[in-house]
Motif scaffolding. Structure first.
Motif, PDB file in Angstrom:
ATOM      1  N   LYS A 327       0.820  -1.215   0.000  1.00  0.00           N
ATOM      2  CA  LYS A 327       0.000   0.000   0.000  1.00  0.00           C
ATOM      3  C   LYS A 327       0.857   1.269   0.000  1.00  0.00           C
ATOM      4  CE  LYS A 327      -3.864  -2.380   0.551  1.00  0.00           C
ATOM      5  NZ  LYS A 327      -4.888  -2.451  -0.513  1.00  0.00           N
ATOM      6  N   GLY A 328       0.398   2.253  -0.775  1.00  0.00           N
ATOM      7  CA  GLY A 328       0.981   3.585  -0.701  1.00  0.00           C
ATOM      8  C   GLY A 328       2.353   3.729  -1.310  1.00  0.00           C
ATOM      9  N   GLN A 329       2.729   2.851  -2.251  1.00  0.00           N
ATOM     10  CA  GLN A 329       4.062   2.922  -2.844  1.00  0.00           C
ATOM     11  C   GLN A 329       3.964   2.969  -4.371  1.00  0.00           C
ATOM     12  OE1 GLN A 329       6.582   3.474  -1.047  1.00  0.00           O
ATOM     13  NE2 GLN A 329       5.803   2.935   0.987  1.00  0.00           N
ATOM     14  N   ASP A 330       3.126   3.868  -4.859  1.00  0.00           N
ATOM     15  CA  ASP A 330       2.885   3.936  -6.303  1.00  0.00           C
ATOM     16  C   ASP A 330       4.167   4.203  -7.097  1.00  0.00           C
ATOM     17  OD1 ASP A 330       0.268   3.459  -5.765  1.00  0.00           O
ATOM     18  OD2 ASP A 330      -0.410   5.531  -6.028  1.00  0.00           O
ATOM     19  N   MET A 331       5.012   5.110  -6.608  1.00  0.00           N
ATOM     20  CA  MET A 331       6.241   5.439  -7.334  1.00  0.00           C
ATOM     21  C   MET A 331       7.190   4.245  -7.366  1.00  0.00           C
ATOM     22  SD  MET A 331       5.697   8.495  -8.368  1.00  0.00           S
ATOM     23  CE  MET A 331       7.305   9.047  -8.904  1.00  0.00           C
ATOM     24  N   ALA A 332       7.309   3.563  -6.237  1.00  0.00           N
ATOM     25  CA  ALA A 332       8.179   2.388  -6.179  1.00  0.00           C
ATOM     26  C   ALA A 332       7.655   1.286  -7.088  1.00  0.00           C
ATOM     27  CB  ALA A 332       8.289   1.887  -4.738  1.00  0.00           C
ATOM     28  N   ILE A 333       6.346   1.096  -7.106  1.00  0.00           N
ATOM     29  CA  ILE A 333       5.742   0.057  -7.950  1.00  0.00           C
ATOM     30  C   ILE A 333       5.995   0.343  -9.419  1.00  0.00           C
ATOM     31  CG2 ILE A 333       3.516  -0.858  -8.724  1.00  0.00           C
ATOM     32  CD1 ILE A 333       2.597  -0.705  -5.787  1.00  0.00           C
ATOM     33  N   GLU A 334       5.907   1.609  -9.823  1.00  0.00           N
ATOM     34  CA  GLU A 334       6.177   1.968 -11.219  1.00  0.00           C
ATOM     35  C   GLU A 334       7.610   1.582 -11.597  1.00  0.00           C
ATOM     36  OE1 GLU A 334       4.334   3.072 -13.556  1.00  0.00           O
ATOM     37  OE2 GLU A 334       2.503   3.797 -12.578  1.00  0.00           O
ATOM     38  N   ALA A 335       8.560   1.865 -10.711  1.00  0.00           N
ATOM     39  CA  ALA A 335       9.965   1.545 -11.002  1.00  0.00           C
ATOM     40  C   ALA A 335      10.173   0.037 -11.075  1.00  0.00           C
ATOM     41  CB  ALA A 335      10.866   2.157  -9.931  1.00  0.00           C
ATOM     42  N   VAL A 336       9.520  -0.712 -10.181  1.00  0.00           N
ATOM     43  CA  VAL A 336       9.652  -2.167 -10.171  1.00  0.00           C
ATOM     44  C   VAL A 336       9.062  -2.768 -11.444  1.00  0.00           C
ATOM     45  CG1 VAL A 336       8.843  -4.267  -9.023  1.00  0.00           C
ATOM     46  CG2 VAL A 336       9.766  -2.386  -7.665  1.00  0.00           C
ATOM     47  N   ILE A 337       7.937  -2.249 -11.900  1.00  0.00           N
ATOM     48  CA  ILE A 337       7.279  -2.791 -13.096  1.00  0.00           C
ATOM     49  C   ILE A 337       8.169  -2.612 -14.323  1.00  0.00           C
ATOM     50  CG2 ILE A 337       5.352  -2.418 -14.675  1.00  0.00           C
ATOM     51  CD1 ILE A 337       3.578  -1.932 -12.230  1.00  0.00           C
ATOM     52  N   ASP A 338       8.893  -1.497 -14.406  1.00  0.00           N
ATOM     53  CA  ASP A 338       9.813  -1.296 -15.529  1.00  0.00           C
ATOM     54  C   ASP A 338      10.867  -2.406 -15.573  1.00  0.00           C
ATOM     55  OD1 ASP A 338       8.559   0.946 -16.456  1.00  0.00           O
ATOM     56  OD2 ASP A 338       9.903   2.370 -15.468  1.00  0.00           O
ATOM     57  N   VAL A 339      11.447  -2.720 -14.419  1.00  0.00           N
ATOM     58  CA  VAL A 339      12.454  -3.783 -14.348  1.00  0.00           C
ATOM     59  C   VAL A 339      11.817  -5.130 -14.640  1.00  0.00           C
ATOM     60  CG1 VAL A 339      14.081  -4.975 -12.817  1.00  0.00           C
ATOM     61  CG2 VAL A 339      13.909  -2.480 -12.755  1.00  0.00           C
ATOM     62  N   LEU A 340      10.601  -5.328 -14.149  1.00  0.00           N
ATOM     63  CA  LEU A 340       9.880  -6.584 -14.357  1.00  0.00           C
ATOM     64  C   LEU A 340       9.656  -6.844 -15.848  1.00  0.00           C
ATOM     65  CD1 LEU A 340       8.167  -8.973 -13.335  1.00  0.00           C
ATOM     66  CD2 LEU A 340       6.250  -7.391 -13.104  1.00  0.00           C
ATOM     67  N   LYS A 341       9.176  -5.865 -16.564  1.00  0.00           N
ATOM     68  CA  LYS A 341       8.908  -6.039 -17.989  1.00  0.00           C
ATOM     69  C   LYS A 341      10.211  -6.223 -18.772  1.00  0.00           C
ATOM     70  CE  LYS A 341       4.451  -3.647 -17.987  1.00  0.00           C
ATOM     71  NZ  LYS A 341       3.670  -2.481 -18.433  1.00  0.00           N
ATOM     72  N   ARG A 342      11.244  -5.537 -18.339  1.00  0.00           N
ATOM     73  CA  ARG A 342      12.545  -5.705 -18.995  1.00  0.00           C
ATOM     74  C   ARG A 342      13.057  -7.134 -18.806  1.00  0.00           C
ATOM     75  NH1 ARG A 342      15.919  -1.375 -16.690  1.00  0.00           N
ATOM     76  NH2 ARG A 342      16.725  -2.880 -15.198  1.00  0.00           N
TER      77      ARG A 342
END
Length: 666
Positions: A327-342
Motif C-alpha cells: 500500500k501507498g508505494q505507487d512510485m516504487a511500484i512503477e519503477a519495479v514494473i519497468d524492471v519486471l517487464k525488462r
C-alpha cells in the motif's frame, strides 16, 4: 576439426613457449582440467585444430619442439612414459630410475612395458633431478596433480619437504641440450589447482621458476571455437547456415551467451545439440539460449521464455496486483514494473557485452522500515512464478562476520564443511528461477559484498566445491534502511538519529520553502520564524535517501564499483501516508475480527472513535511503517482483548463492541 580461418594461441600457451628456453621449472595452475586447443597440420585439410586434455597437449607440444622424452608423474602411476624408447632414454640418463627398476623398486616399480614405477615423491624427484642434469637427451617431466602431493602448503612432512627440495635442486642443475642445432632446456613442470596449493618457498624469489595462470577461454578464443565448429550444432542445409551473414550472427550469439564456459562445456553443448531427441534446432539466438538452459539447468523450456497468455495478462496488470499487497508505494511500484517487464522481455543488460549472463533484474529497495520492501519481493515472486516460495530470502544480519561468507558461498577446499557447499549457492542450484532477496544488506560484512560484484556483473560464481552456479535466471533484490537514519558524531554520543522524517517544517513567509528535519527555528533564507509543519514530500525523501546511499557506498564503504553495479535500479520507498495508514489499520482490525469469529465464534467490532484514535496514534509514529501499525494494534487492542476474553470466559456467539483502547500496562 578443421578450420579455414586463423586460430589464435591462448596467452598461456605463448607464455609456455617463451619459457622453453628461459625457465627450468614451470608451474601451471588454474583451468587445468579443461580442454586445450592444439594446432596441427592435417594431411587432408591443412591447418587444423583438435582439443586435448592438458597432459596430451603438453606431450604433443614438447614433441613438436623436438624434445625426445616426455614423462608424467603422479602418486598413483609413478613416473610413466608412452613409449618403450622413452623408458630406455630416461634410464640412460638417470641411474636412480634404472637401479630402482632393476631392483624391482621398493614401491612397485614398472617394467619396460610401462607399468607404474617410482610412486614415492622423494624417489621420483631424485630420478628426475639426475635426468634433468643430462646434456644429451632433451626431456620434460610433469608432476601431475601437484596439489595432491602434500596435505597442505604448510606443515609438510619430512618426505614432502625432501621431495620438493630435490625438485628445486633439479631445477638448479637442469642442463641445456643441443639437438639438431637447437638448444633445448630440460624442464620440470608442476600442474596444480591453485598456485598457493604449493609451498611458497618453491616459487617465491626463484628466477628459475615461472608460474603460468591458465584462464578459461576468452571471448576471442570461444569465437575461434565456434568458427571451427558452428556447423556441428545443426544441419548446414537448413536456413541459418546458408548465408555467411547468418553464420556470423550465430557465431556472435554463441560467443556472447557462453561467457564463462570452458572448452569442455562447449563440446558438451555441441554433443547435446546433436543427441537430443527430437534434435534441437540451433538457428536463432533463442535456440541458443534454449540449448544453454538445457545444459545449465536441465530444462527444455525456460519459465521466462514460456509465459502463457494468463501469466502475461497477470503481468500486464502488475500495478494493480502489487498495489493490493503493498500500500501507498505507487512510485516504487512503477519503477519495479519497468524492471519486471525488462526481465520478461530478456532485455536486462542488453547494452552490455555480457548480457547473456547478467541476472534477469537487479533492484535495490531503500527506505524506512515497515513500508513494504520485503512484501514487494514476495509479491514479485508470486506474480512471476505463481509461487511466493520462489522468493528466497537471506537476512544479512546473520552474515555480519568475515567468516560468515563461507556459510553463504561455501567454504574453500581444505576447510571444514567445504563439501556441503554454501547456503546461497545450494539454493540457487536447486531453484535457478527465483527472486533472491538479501534483506538489510548494509548489515553484512564488507568482505561478503565482494562476492556480489561477480554475481551482478557476470551472473555466476564458483562455490567452495569448484562448481559454477548461475544467477542469470533470477531477479536479485537488496533491501536497506540506508539514508533513513544517520549516526551522530562519536563525541556527541554516536547515537542514531533520523535523517528524514514523515513530517518536516516549511517556511510560510518566503518562496524558497526548504524542508527541515531539525527542531523548527529560523528559516535560513529569510530569517522568519513563521514555520509550518507539513508532510515531507516524496521527492525530498527520495533525494535524501539516494544522497545517503551514494555517500555510504562511495564514502564510508569505499565501494564505488559496487554502487555502479546497481546502476539506476535504486527504488526508494516512501513513508506510509495518513490515507494509507487508514487502509492498513482497517485491514489489520479486519483480520482480528475475522480470526476471532472463525476460531472463537465471537463477533468483535470497533467503534469509529477507536478507529480514529488508533489512526491518530500510528500517524504520530509514522516512522515505524506498517509493522509499527501491527505492533500498536497488538499493544492497545489485541492484548487487552485477549485478557478480557480469558478472564471473563466469554462464551461463543457473544458480540463485543470495543469503544475505547487500553494502553499497555507498565
Amino acid at each position: 576439426m578443421a578450420s579455414n580461418e586463423q586460430q589464435r594461441s591462448a596467452r598461456w600457451i605463448e607464455q609456455l613457449e617463451k619459457y622453453l628456453s628461459l625457465k627450468t621449472m614451470v608451474i601451471l595452475h588454474g583451468n587445468i582440467y579443461d580442454r586445450v586447443p592444439f594446432l596441427y597440420e592435417s594431411v587432408h585439410s591443412g591447418r587444423a585444430v583438435t582439443y586435448l586434455n592438458i597432459r596430451s597437449f603438453l606431450r604433443r607440444h614438447y614433441f613438436e619442439k623436438e624434445y625426445r622424452v616426455f614423462g608424467l608423474y603422479d602418486l598413483v602411476d609413478g613416473i610413466h612414459f608412452d613409449t618403450p624408447e622413452e623408458y630406455e632414454l630416461f634410464d640412460a640418463v638417470s641411474s636412480v630410475a634404472k637401479k630402482r627398476r632393476e631392483a624391482g623398486g621398493r614401491d612397485g616399480s614398472a617394467d619396460r612395458q610401462g607399468r607404474p614405477m617410482l610412486r614415492r615423491l622423494e624417489d621420483a624427484a631424485h630420478a628426475v633431478r639426475e635426468a634433468a642434469a643430462n646434456d644429451t637427451v632433451p626431456l620434460a617431466v610433469v608432476f601431475d596433480f601437484a596439489s595432491r602431493l602434500l596435505a597442505g602448503p604448510s606443515g609438510l612432512s619430512l618426505d614432502e619437504r625432501s621431495g620438493f627440495v630435490t625438485l628445486i635442486k633439479g631445477a638448479e642443475e637442469a642442463a641445456c641440450v643441443e639437438n639438431d642445432g637447437k638448444i633445448l632446456q630440460n624442464q620440470i613442470l608442476l600442474i596444480c589447482d591453485k598456485l598457493n596449493d604449493l609451498p611458497a618457498w618453491v616459487y617465491l624469489n626463484n628466477p628459475l621458476v615461472g608460474s603460468i595462470q591458465i584462464d578459461p577461454p576468452s571471448d576471442d578464443e570461444r569465437r575461434d571455437y565456434f568458427i571451427s565448429n558452428i556447423e556441428s550444432f545443426g544441419d548446414p542445409q537448413q536456413p541459418g547456415f546458408g548465408f555467411q551473414s547468418d553464420r556470423n550472427a550465430l557465431i556472435d550469439h554463441f560467443t556472447g551467451h557462453t561467457s564463462g564456459l570452458r572448452y569442455y562445456d562447449l563440446q558438451c553443448l555441441q554433443k547435446l545439440a546433436r543427441d537430443q531427441q527430437p534434435p534441437m534446432p540451433v538457428q536463432t539466438e533463442r535456440d541458443i539460449r534454449k540449448l544453454i538452459d538445457l545444459y545449465k539447468f536441465g530444462i527444455r523450456e525456460n519459465p521466462w521464455e514460456s509465459i502463457n497468455d494468463a501469466r502475461r495478462a497477470k503481468i500486464k496488470n502488475a500495478k494493480e496486483k502489487l498495489s493490493d499487497r503493498v500500500k501507498g508505494q505507487d512510485m516504487a511500484i512503477e519503477a519495479v514494473i519497468d524492471v519486471l517487464k525488462r526481465a520478461v522481455m530478456g532485455l536486462s543488460g542488453v547494452q552490455h557485452s555480457s548480457r547473456g549472463h547478467k541476472p534477469r533484474g537487479v533492484l535495490f529497495f531503500a527506505g524506512p522500515t515497515g513500508v513494504g520492501k520485503t512484501e514487494m519481493a514476495k509479491a514479485l515472486a508470486d506474480l512471476l512464478f505463481e509461487d511466493e516460495d520462489a522468493c528466497i530470502r537471506f537476512d544479512m544480519s546473520e552474515y555480519s562476520t568475515s567468516q560468515s561468507g563461507e556459510r553463504l558461498m561455501g567454504a574453500p577446499p581444505g576447510y571444514v564443511g567445504y563439501q556441503e557447499g554454501g547456503q546461497l549457492t545450494n539454493r540457487v542450484k536447486a531453484h535457478p528461477f527465483c527472486v533472491l532477496l538479501f534483506d538489510e544488506i548494509e548489515k553484512a560484512d564488507p568482505s561478503i559484498l565482494d562476492k556480489f560484484l561477480q554475481i551482478l556483473e557476470d551472473g555466476r560464481m564458483t562455490d567452495g566445491r569448484g562448481e559454477t552456479v548461475y544467477f542469470s535466471e533470477s531477479i536479485i533484490i537488496f533491501t536497506s534502511n540506508i539514508g533513513t537514519y544517520v549516526k551522530t558524531d562519536r563525541l556527541l554520543g554516536g547515537k542514531r538519529e533520523a535523517n528524514i522524517k514523515p513530517r518536516s517544517w516549511r517556511c510560510a513567509s518566503c518562496e524558497d520553502s526548504g524542508y527541515f528535519v531539525e527542531t523548527p527555528g529560523e528559516c535560513p533564507v529569510c530569517g522568519s520564524s513563521d514555520l509550518v509543519q507539513v508532510e515531507t514530500p516524496y521527492s525530498e525523501v527520495r533525494r535524501k535517501i539516494l544522497e545517503a546511499i551514494q555517500d555510504e557506498f562511495k564514502g564510508r564503504m569505499g565501494r564505488p564499483e559496487l554502487y555502479n553495479r546497481f546502476g539506476n535500479n535504486f527504488v526508494v520507498f516512501d513513508y506510509i501516508r495518513t490515507p494509507v495508514l487508514r487502509q492498513i489499520v482497517e485491514k489489520n482490525l479486519g483480520r482480528v475480527t475475522d480470526d476471532l469469529l472463525e476460531r472463537k465464534k465471537v463477533a468483535v467490532s470497533f467503534s469509529p472513535q477507536v478507529v480514529e484514535k488508533l489512526i491518530e496514534q500510528v500517524s504520530e509514529e509514522g516512522e515505524m511503517g506498517a509493522r509499527g501499525v501491527g505492533n500498536r494494534i497488538e499493544t492497545v487492542i489485541v492484548n487487552p482483548l485477549a485478557r478480557a476474553l480469558f478472564d471473563e470466559d466469554v462464551a461463543e456467539r457473544t458480540k463485543i463492541v470495543v469503544r475505547a483502547m487500553i494502553e499497555e500496562r507498565s
